[in-house]
Write a protein that holds these residues in place. Sequence first.
Motif, PDB file in Angstrom:
ATOM      1  N   GLU A  12       0.837  -1.192   0.000  1.00  0.00           N
ATOM      2  CA  GLU A  12       0.000   0.000   0.000  1.00  0.00           C
ATOM      3  C   GLU A  12       0.878   1.249   0.000  1.00  0.00           C
ATOM      4  O   GLU A  12       2.053   1.199   0.376  1.00  0.00           O
ATOM      5  N   ALA A  13       0.274   2.361  -0.381  1.00  0.00           N
ATOM      6  CA  ALA A  13       0.978   3.644  -0.330  1.00  0.00           C
ATOM      7  C   ALA A  13      -0.042   4.766  -0.166  1.00  0.00           C
ATOM      8  O   ALA A  13      -1.189   4.643  -0.579  1.00  0.00           O
ATOM      9  N   GLY A  14       0.419   5.836   0.446  1.00  0.00           N
ATOM     10  CA  GLY A  14      -0.440   7.001   0.616  1.00  0.00           C
ATOM     11  C   GLY A  14       0.392   8.254   0.765  1.00  0.00           C
ATOM     12  O   GLY A  14       1.583   8.191   1.068  1.00  0.00           O
ATOM     13  N   ILE A  15      -0.246   9.391   0.538  1.00  0.00           N
ATOM     14  CA  ILE A  15       0.437  10.675   0.647  1.00  0.00           C
ATOM     15  C   ILE A  15      -0.357  11.595   1.562  1.00  0.00           C
ATOM     16  O   ILE A  15      -1.563  11.757   1.400  1.00  0.00           O
ATOM     17  N   MET A  16       0.336  12.169   2.537  1.00  0.00           N
ATOM     18  CA  MET A  16      -0.220  13.241   3.349  1.00  0.00           C
ATOM     19  C   MET A  16       0.344  14.551   2.828  1.00  0.00           C
ATOM     20  O   MET A  16       1.563  14.683   2.667  1.00  0.00           O
ATOM     21  N   LEU A  17      -0.514  15.519   2.572  1.00  0.00           N
ATOM     22  CA  LEU A  17      -0.065  16.837   2.145  1.00  0.00           C
ATOM     23  C   LEU A  17      -0.332  17.855   3.243  1.00  0.00           C
ATOM     24  O   LEU A  17      -1.372  17.815   3.905  1.00  0.00           O
ATOM     25  N   VAL A  18       0.610  18.775   3.400  1.00  0.00           N
ATOM     26  CA  VAL A  18       0.492  19.837   4.394  1.00  0.00           C
ATOM     27  C   VAL A  18      -0.044  21.083   3.706  1.00  0.00           C
ATOM     28  O   VAL A  18       0.557  21.577   2.756  1.00  0.00           O
ATOM     29  N   HIS A  19      -1.164  21.601   4.193  1.00  0.00           N
ATOM     30  CA  HIS A  19      -1.727  22.836   3.643  1.00  0.00           C
ATOM     31  C   HIS A  19      -1.458  24.025   4.561  1.00  0.00           C
ATOM     32  O   HIS A  19      -1.358  25.152   4.109  1.00  0.00           O
ATOM     33  N   PRO A  68       4.366   7.545  12.440  1.00  0.00           N
ATOM     34  CA  PRO A  68       5.566   7.882  11.659  1.00  0.00           C
ATOM     35  C   PRO A  68       5.350   8.973  10.622  1.00  0.00           C
ATOM     36  O   PRO A  68       6.259   9.757  10.341  1.00  0.00           O
ATOM     37  N   CYS A  69       4.153   9.042  10.045  1.00  0.00           N
ATOM     38  CA  CYS A  69       3.892  10.064   9.016  1.00  0.00           C
ATOM     39  C   CYS A  69       3.903  11.458   9.634  1.00  0.00           C
ATOM     40  O   CYS A  69       4.519  12.383   9.097  1.00  0.00           O
ATOM     41  N   LEU A  70       3.230  11.600  10.782  1.00  0.00           N
ATOM     42  CA  LEU A  70       3.220  12.885  11.467  1.00  0.00           C
ATOM     43  C   LEU A  70       4.610  13.259  11.961  1.00  0.00           C
ATOM     44  O   LEU A  70       5.017  14.422  11.890  1.00  0.00           O
ATOM     45  N   ASP A  71       5.362  12.269  12.447  1.00  0.00           N
ATOM     46  CA  ASP A  71       6.717  12.553  12.929  1.00  0.00           C
ATOM     47  C   ASP A  71       7.637  12.957  11.786  1.00  0.00           C
ATOM     48  O   ASP A  71       8.513  13.818  11.963  1.00  0.00           O
ATOM     49  N   ALA A  72       7.447  12.349  10.632  1.00  0.00           N
ATOM     50  CA  ALA A  72       8.247  12.728   9.460  1.00  0.00           C
ATOM     51  C   ALA A  72       7.981  14.190   9.092  1.00  0.00           C
ATOM     52  O   ALA A  72       8.910  14.950   8.808  1.00  0.00           O
ATOM     53  N   LEU A  73       6.719  14.574   9.130  1.00  0.00           N
ATOM     54  CA  LEU A  73       6.351  15.956   8.805  1.00  0.00           C
ATOM     55  C   LEU A  73       6.894  16.942   9.838  1.00  0.00           C
ATOM     56  O   LEU A  73       7.307  18.045   9.509  1.00  0.00           O
ATOM     57  N   GLU A  74       6.897  16.516  11.103  1.00  0.00           N
ATOM     58  CA  GLU A  74       7.314  17.417  12.177  1.00  0.00           C
ATOM     59  C   GLU A  74       8.830  17.542  12.277  1.00  0.00           C
ATOM     60  O   GLU A  74       9.363  18.640  12.489  1.00  0.00           O
ATOM     61  N   THR A  75       9.532  16.421  12.111  1.00  0.00           N
ATOM     62  CA  THR A  75      10.978  16.413  12.352  1.00  0.00           C
ATOM     63  C   THR A  75      11.813  16.527  11.085  1.00  0.00           C
ATOM     64  O   THR A  75      12.988  16.890  11.146  1.00  0.00           O
ATOM     65  N   GLY A  76      11.239  16.184   9.951  1.00  0.00           N
ATOM     66  CA  GLY A  76      12.008  16.175   8.710  1.00  0.00           C
ATOM     67  C   GLY A  76      12.806  14.904   8.508  1.00  0.00           C
ATOM     68  O   GLY A  76      13.550  14.773   7.533  1.00  0.00           O
ATOM     69  N   MET A  88       6.968   2.593   6.156  1.00  0.00           N
ATOM     70  CA  MET A  88       8.036   3.577   5.973  1.00  0.00           C
ATOM     71  C   MET A  88       7.378   4.922   5.692  1.00  0.00           C
ATOM     72  O   MET A  88       6.357   4.988   5.004  1.00  0.00           O
ATOM     73  N   SER A  89       7.977   5.981   6.209  1.00  0.00           N
ATOM     74  CA  SER A  89       7.510   7.336   5.918  1.00  0.00           C
ATOM     75  C   SER A  89       8.703   8.199   5.549  1.00  0.00           C
ATOM     76  O   SER A  89       9.686   8.248   6.300  1.00  0.00           O
ATOM     77  N   VAL A  90       8.627   8.862   4.398  1.00  0.00           N
ATOM     78  CA  VAL A  90       9.699   9.758   3.947  1.00  0.00           C
ATOM     79  C   VAL A  90       9.076  11.078   3.505  1.00  0.00           C
ATOM     80  O   VAL A  90       7.918  11.137   3.111  1.00  0.00           O
ATOM     81  N   LEU A  91       9.859  12.131   3.585  1.00  0.00           N
ATOM     82  CA  LEU A  91       9.351  13.456   3.260  1.00  0.00           C
ATOM     83  C   LEU A  91       9.235  13.682   1.758  1.00  0.00           C
ATOM     84  O   LEU A  91      10.038  13.176   0.979  1.00  0.00           O
ATOM     85  N   GLY A 105       4.753  17.336   2.120  1.00  0.00           N
ATOM     86  CA  GLY A 105       4.050  16.319   2.885  1.00  0.00           C
ATOM     87  C   GLY A 105       4.921  15.097   3.094  1.00  0.00           C
ATOM     88  O   GLY A 105       6.155  15.182   3.088  1.00  0.00           O
ATOM     89  N   SER A 106       4.273  13.958   3.255  1.00  0.00           N
ATOM     90  CA  SER A 106       5.017  12.716   3.450  1.00  0.00           C
ATOM     91  C   SER A 106       4.477  11.623   2.539  1.00  0.00           C
ATOM     92  O   SER A 106       3.276  11.566   2.258  1.00  0.00           O
ATOM     93  N   LEU A 107       5.390  10.800   2.075  1.00  0.00           N
ATOM     94  CA  LEU A 107       5.056   9.607   1.290  1.00  0.00           C
ATOM     95  C   LEU A 107       5.141   8.429   2.246  1.00  0.00           C
ATOM     96  O   LEU A 107       6.170   8.204   2.887  1.00  0.00           O
ATOM     97  N   ASN A 108       4.060   7.668   2.327  1.00  0.00           N
ATOM     98  CA  ASN A 108       3.962   6.618   3.336  1.00  0.00           C
ATOM     99  C   ASN A 108       3.690   5.266   2.678  1.00  0.00           C
ATOM    100  O   ASN A 108       2.766   5.140   1.864  1.00  0.00           O
TER     101      ASN A 108
END
Length: 236
Positions: free
Chosen positions: A39-46, A75-83, A113-116, A125-128
């Motif tokens: 699976e894969a998903g993307i979170m975008l930051v607005h 992990p997705c939120l932490d990736a967005l917060e910490t880089g 896995m979560s990467v920026l 955002g993050s790619l998860n």
Amino acid sequence: MDVPDFFSEAALALHEQPTTEKTVELITQYAQIAAGSDEAGIMLVHSRARVETAASSSDRVIRSHDLQYELDEGPCLDALETGASFLVPDVETDARWVKWGPAVAELGIHSAMSVLLETRERRYGSLNLYSDAPGAFDGNDLATAQIFARHASIALANAHQEQGLLVAIDARKVIGQAQGILMERFDIDPDRSFEVLRRYSQNHNQKLHTVATWVVENRHRSVHEFPGDIGGVQTV
């Protein structure tokens, strides 16, 4: 999979997408292939207060993201917060996210896995990436995901820029049309017609494009049906 050919094909395909929405959808598809994930998903930051799932390969990916919002961890939120990037061999036993891990395991997701997704100018955002099996990803998979994310980020940046330009061009066209209508209705010159739109926009706290759109959409109304009065000229 021939890695150089894959990344070349992915980069070209992503750059060919006409909108940001199409771009993020294709990123998730190629990301699954690149990382060998289920699976894969993307979170975008607005904004600081608004993060949303922009693309997902299934409903359970959306739910796994929603659980992070609800539980305020993952992990997705932490990736967005910490880089940083995060590799999660077993979500159920990972001590970093004691609430999210067991909850997402109930969905059948067991490693992640979560990467920026970011450029030097902006964090998008993050790619998860998710797998049904524990221990599905290793350091090499994470490195591959990070490389792919760089390509995806550039494509996403280009899509944002192109879409922004299209919106700006459309706005200019609408404003020009509204000016022409006001010039004809009130026998005023181009500068005066623009000033009418601008002043109404400011006085009524509405975007110039919104005011211009109203004028264009109501161009068949009589002069007396145009609300407001600015500088002696009745208009919207």
